[in-house]
Design an enzyme around this catalytic site. Structure first.
Site, PDB file in Angstrom:
ATOM      1  N   TYR A  95      -0.177 -11.510   5.106  1.00 36.70           N
ATOM      2  CA  TYR A  95      -1.273 -11.449   6.072  1.00 36.70           C
ATOM      3  C   TYR A  95      -0.818 -11.879   7.461  1.00 36.70           C
ATOM      4  O   TYR A  95      -1.431 -11.475   8.462  1.00 36.70           O
ATOM      5  CB  TYR A  95      -2.467 -12.261   5.560  1.00 36.70           C
ATOM      6  CG  TYR A  95      -3.142 -11.485   4.474  1.00 36.70           C
ATOM      7  CD1 TYR A  95      -4.070 -10.496   4.781  1.00 36.70           C
ATOM      8  CD2 TYR A  95      -2.786 -11.660   3.132  1.00 36.70           C
ATOM      9  CE1 TYR A  95      -4.642  -9.727   3.795  1.00 36.70           C
ATOM     10  CE2 TYR A  95      -3.350 -10.890   2.145  1.00 36.70           C
ATOM     11  CZ  TYR A  95      -4.282  -9.917   2.481  1.00 36.70           C
ATOM     12  OH  TYR A  95      -4.827  -9.127   1.502  1.00 36.70           O
TER      13      TYR A  95
ATOM     14  N   HIS B  53       5.224  -0.540  -3.351  1.00 33.33           N
ATOM     15  CA  HIS B  53       4.015  -1.107  -2.749  1.00 33.33           C
ATOM     16  C   HIS B  53       4.363  -1.912  -1.497  1.00 33.33           C
ATOM     17  O   HIS B  53       3.721  -1.794  -0.455  1.00 33.33           O
ATOM     18  CB  HIS B  53       3.306  -2.013  -3.758  1.00 33.33           C
ATOM     19  CG  HIS B  53       2.316  -2.943  -3.146  1.00 33.33           C
ATOM     20  ND1 HIS B  53       1.103  -2.526  -2.653  1.00 33.33           N
ATOM     21  CD2 HIS B  53       2.363  -4.291  -2.919  1.00 33.33           C
ATOM     22  CE1 HIS B  53       0.443  -3.570  -2.152  1.00 33.33           C
ATOM     23  NE2 HIS B  53       1.195  -4.650  -2.298  1.00 33.33           N
ATOM     24  N   PHE B  54       5.397  -2.710  -1.600  1.00 32.53           N
ATOM     25  CA  PHE B  54       5.836  -3.553  -0.492  1.00 32.53           C
ATOM     26  C   PHE B  54       6.204  -2.695   0.722  1.00 32.53           C
ATOM     27  O   PHE B  54       5.892  -3.036   1.870  1.00 32.53           O
ATOM     28  CB  PHE B  54       7.032  -4.373  -0.972  1.00 32.53           C
ATOM     29  CG  PHE B  54       7.456  -5.469  -0.057  1.00 32.53           C
ATOM     30  CD1 PHE B  54       6.702  -6.622   0.050  1.00 32.53           C
ATOM     31  CD2 PHE B  54       8.622  -5.367   0.683  1.00 32.53           C
ATOM     32  CE1 PHE B  54       7.097  -7.653   0.885  1.00 32.53           C
ATOM     33  CE2 PHE B  54       9.021  -6.394   1.524  1.00 32.53           C
ATOM     34  CZ  PHE B  54       8.256  -7.540   1.627  1.00 32.53           C
ATOM     35  N   HIS B  55       6.854  -1.560   0.462  1.00 30.89           N
ATOM     36  CA  HIS B  55       7.248  -0.686   1.569  1.00 30.89           C
ATOM     37  C   HIS B  55       6.055   0.057   2.170  1.00 30.89           C
ATOM     38  O   HIS B  55       6.113   0.442   3.348  1.00 30.89           O
ATOM     39  CB  HIS B  55       8.319   0.300   1.099  1.00 30.89           C
ATOM     40  CG  HIS B  55       9.692  -0.302   1.052  1.00 30.89           C
ATOM     41  ND1 HIS B  55      10.141  -1.052  -0.006  1.00 30.89           N
ATOM     42  CD2 HIS B  55      10.702  -0.294   1.970  1.00 30.89           C
ATOM     43  CE1 HIS B  55      11.387  -1.462   0.241  1.00 30.89           C
ATOM     44  NE2 HIS B  55      11.746  -1.025   1.429  1.00 30.89           N
TER      45      HIS B  55
ATOM     46  N   ARG C   8      13.380  -3.409 -10.546  1.00 34.85           N
ATOM     47  CA  ARG C   8      13.742  -3.693  -9.156  1.00 34.85           C
ATOM     48  C   ARG C   8      14.863  -4.731  -9.135  1.00 34.85           C
ATOM     49  O   ARG C   8      15.221  -5.288 -10.172  1.00 34.85           O
ATOM     50  CB  ARG C   8      12.520  -4.201  -8.385  1.00 34.85           C
ATOM     51  CG  ARG C   8      11.835  -5.416  -8.981  1.00 34.85           C
ATOM     52  CD  ARG C   8      10.571  -5.759  -8.212  1.00 34.85           C
ATOM     53  NE  ARG C   8       9.772  -6.783  -8.885  1.00 34.85           N
ATOM     54  CZ  ARG C   8       9.218  -7.826  -8.276  1.00 34.85           C
ATOM     55  NH1 ARG C   8       9.392  -7.992  -6.978  1.00 34.85           N
ATOM     56  NH2 ARG C   8       8.495  -8.693  -8.940  1.00 34.85           N
ATOM     57  N   ARG C   9      15.400  -4.988  -7.954  1.00 39.68           N
ATOM     58  CA  ARG C   9      16.432  -6.008  -7.731  1.00 39.68           C
ATOM     59  C   ARG C   9      17.738  -5.735  -8.488  1.00 39.68           C
ATOM     60  O   ARG C   9      18.495  -6.664  -8.765  1.00 39.68           O
ATOM     61  CB  ARG C   9      15.937  -7.408  -8.136  1.00 39.68           C
ATOM     62  CG  ARG C   9      14.665  -7.895  -7.459  1.00 39.68           C
ATOM     63  CD  ARG C   9      14.482  -9.369  -7.804  1.00 39.68           C
ATOM     64  NE  ARG C   9      13.291  -9.960  -7.218  1.00 39.68           N
ATOM     65  CZ  ARG C   9      12.218 -10.315  -7.915  1.00 39.68           C
ATOM     66  NH1 ARG C   9      12.174 -10.137  -9.220  1.00 39.68           N
ATOM     67  NH2 ARG C   9      11.180 -10.864  -7.314  1.00 39.68           N
TER      68      ARG C   9
ATOM     69  N   HIS D 259       2.539 -15.156  -0.119  1.00 38.59           N
ATOM     70  CA  HIS D 259       1.450 -14.193   0.042  1.00 38.59           C
ATOM     71  C   HIS D 259       0.791 -14.281   1.410  1.00 38.59           C
ATOM     72  O   HIS D 259       0.510 -13.244   2.020  1.00 38.59           O
ATOM     73  CB  HIS D 259       0.392 -14.323  -1.058  1.00 38.59           C
ATOM     74  CG  HIS D 259      -0.547 -13.155  -1.037  1.00 38.59           C
ATOM     75  ND1 HIS D 259      -0.233 -11.929  -1.576  1.00 38.59           N
ATOM     76  CD2 HIS D 259      -1.770 -12.997  -0.470  1.00 38.59           C
ATOM     77  CE1 HIS D 259      -1.213 -11.078  -1.364  1.00 38.59           C
ATOM     78  NE2 HIS D 259      -2.156 -11.696  -0.694  1.00 38.59           N
TER      79      HIS D 259
END
Length: 554
Positions: A233, A380-382, A445-446, A229
């Site tokens: 950042y 979300h990650f993208h 996913r995956r 995580h």
């Protein structure tokens, strides 16, 4: 925009330091290109559009895409960008020892990257970017990761050395904001990567060589997310640096508050690390109390993000009104929309609003239970790293490469940059939007394409997979155009380009000296980490679940 408007520079950027910066940026964009090819093929397979030739595996592509885009592209670009700003703001030139450390870090990272990517592309490490045990890769993949991390540490130590030298020779003076933010970013990185280094060196390498038979899976995943995580950042903080320090200069304004900017980075340092359990809410073996505690700490990270949004839009509005803007939103018209150095990062800021909202959903126990193992999370990650961060990095590139190589950004490059930004936004809207929606319908996913033995529910996901493939194709066009733009920037006309560092507003409150006292913040950060992790980690070590042998499923 007229090219002459881009240009005066006092002082001139040191071209020797520029070579170090360019080396990092070029490797970053090579990783973007290879990762983009893997991503395009991956979306085509996911939609059932193509079958891969030559025994290329879907999970091989998925691993290459994740590692190259999320780790290699970002890490190299961040180090190059931060070294450029540290050189410019802390004396105008890197110290000889710092220059050597920068090249040493680069060399070690590149050796590790080459080794790790070779293992992935030869089918010996299809373990995805999280490399979760008990899936087992070649030990040389893990060694490559270790070299990459150690190389980044050496680069970080160079930044600390330059900063410490500047403080020693400018006693009593407040450090430049860019340099302060750089130190916070790499402090967080140095602390966070201890987790993944311990996982790789103590667990994964001995296990993959066969020196030990089994691995403590829960411990390995916990050590990964202790790092995983804060990695988010590590991507975002350089983007924030651009938003806080660079963008105000580009629009002709000033930083709203130096103190507010420093405080937001201190809060990111404190609260971005002890939050990894919110990625493990669905994992057994971790007490609900410790999960709850880290979810609370996760929501604390919202505070510096809201502070950043307030500061940025205050800067935009005050600058617009100084230029004669009227009405509630008249200042919007005064923003330099045709300047790609502003437009690309601003689109990243704008898209970070839904991206941040999605993060709150993922960190909430009940809602995370709905979306956890679905394409929602991928979407979300993208939005975060592949849009907010990537677009900001693209915007930085348009002035960074000319500034450090002694060239100028031409009007044609502005136009191509605007086109590339729009293409990226359209592609991501199609791909990430489809991922979010089909994730709510339960699409996992995956996983490669499958009809789940004729399942009606799975058949309903296919149209969204097609939109993902269309979006992925548009994004790949954006990758190709960005690569062309990078080459064009390196061949641009000779000249001087400003390194755009903004000053704080005269009316802003003075920055308190305690924000520059590193011992306080490092101590508080370590105490928070010890509080959040000591007891759960001890329990995993003292009372481990049965260890697992390695699995190679490809």
């Amino acid at each position: 925009m007229r090219s002459e408007a881009i240009g005066k520079l006092t002082p001139k950027f040191d071209l020797k330091d520029g070579k170090l910066v360019v080396a990092h940026v070029l490797v970053a964009f090579i990783a973007l290109l290879i990762g983009g090819i893997a991503g395009l093929l991956q979306t085509m397979v996911k939609s059932g559009t193509i079958k891969l030739p030559y025994n290329i595996g879907y999970y091989e592509l998925l691993t290459a895409h994740g590692v190259l885009m999320a780790i290699v592209f970002t890490t190299y670009f961040i180090i190059g960008f931060i070294y450029s700003g540290v050189s410019y703001t802390l004396g105008g030139k890197l110290l000889p020892v710092v220059h050597r450390m920068g090249w040493a870090g680069f060399s070690l990272m590149t050796a590790g990257t080459a080794l790790g990517v070779a293992m992935v592309l030869t089918g010996k490490a299809s373990v995805l970017y999280t490399f979760y045990a008990p899936m087992k890769a070649s030990p040389y993949f893990y060694i490559g990761l270790a070299l990459l991390v150690v190389g980044s540490w050496i680069s970080g130590w160079g930044i600390f050395y330059q900063y410490k030298y500047w403080k020693r020779t400018h006693e009593g003076k407040l450090s430049p904001l860019f340099a302060f933010m750089s130190v916070v970013t790499f402090l967080m990185w140095q602390i966070a990567t201890i987790g993944v280094a311990a996982e790789v060196l103590i667990q994964l390498i001995p296990w993959s060589f066969g020196w030990v038979e089994t691995i403590n899976v829960m411990l390995s995943r916990t050590l990964f997310w202790y790092f995983g995580h804060p990695l988010v950042y590590f991507w975002l903080m350089p983007a924030y640096m651009c938003w806080y320090v660079i963008i105000p200069k580009i629009i002709g304004g000033k930083i709203y508050s130096d103190a507010l900017a420093r405080l937001s980075f201190i809060l990111l340092l404190l609260f971005s690390i002890p939050v990894g359990f919110h990625h493990q809410l669905m994992e057994p073996g971790i007490s609900s109390f410790w999960k709850y505690l880290q979810v609370i700490l996760t929501f604390m990270v919202v505070v510096p993000s809201l502070m950043t949004a307030f500061s940025l839009f205050a800067t935009f509005e005050l600058n617009g009104r100084a230029l004669g803007a009227k009405g509630l939103f008249g200042w919007v018209k005064k923003l330099p929309w045709k300047d790609v150095r502003f437009f690309a990062p601003f689109m990243g800021m704008l898209i970070f609003i839904p991206a941040g909202a999605g993060g709150l959903i993922n960190a909430s126990n009940q809602m995370n239970a709905v979306v956890h193992n679905t394409l929602w999370v991928t979407g979300h990650f993208h939005l975060t790293v592949a849009t907010s961060v990537a677009l900001t990095f693209f915007g930085i590139t348009y002035w960074l490469l000319p500034a450090v190589t002694g060239r100028v950004l031409t009007p044609r490059m502005h136009t191509l940059g605007i086109i590339q930004t729009i293409i990226w936004c359209v592609g991501m809207f199609l791909m990430s939007g489809a991922m979010h929606i089909v994730g709510l319908f339960g699409a996992p996913r995956r996983t490669a394409f499958t009809d789940y033995e004729g399942s009606a529910a799975a058949a309903g996901w296919v149209p969204y997979y097609v939109f993902m493939a269309i979006g992925g194709t548009v994004l790949f066009i954006g990758v190709l155009l960005m690569i062309y733009n990078v080459i064009a920037l390196l061949c641009a006309p000779k000249g001087e380009t400003e390194y755009p560092i903004a000053e704080a507003m005269e009316s802003a409150e003075a920055t308190p000296a305690y924000l520059d006292r590193w011992r306080i913040w490092i101590t508080v950060s370590i105490l928070l980490i010890l509080f959040a992790y000591t007891i759960p980690l001890m329990d995993m070590i003292v009372n481990p679940a049965p260890g697992s042998k390695g699995f190679i499923t490809w």
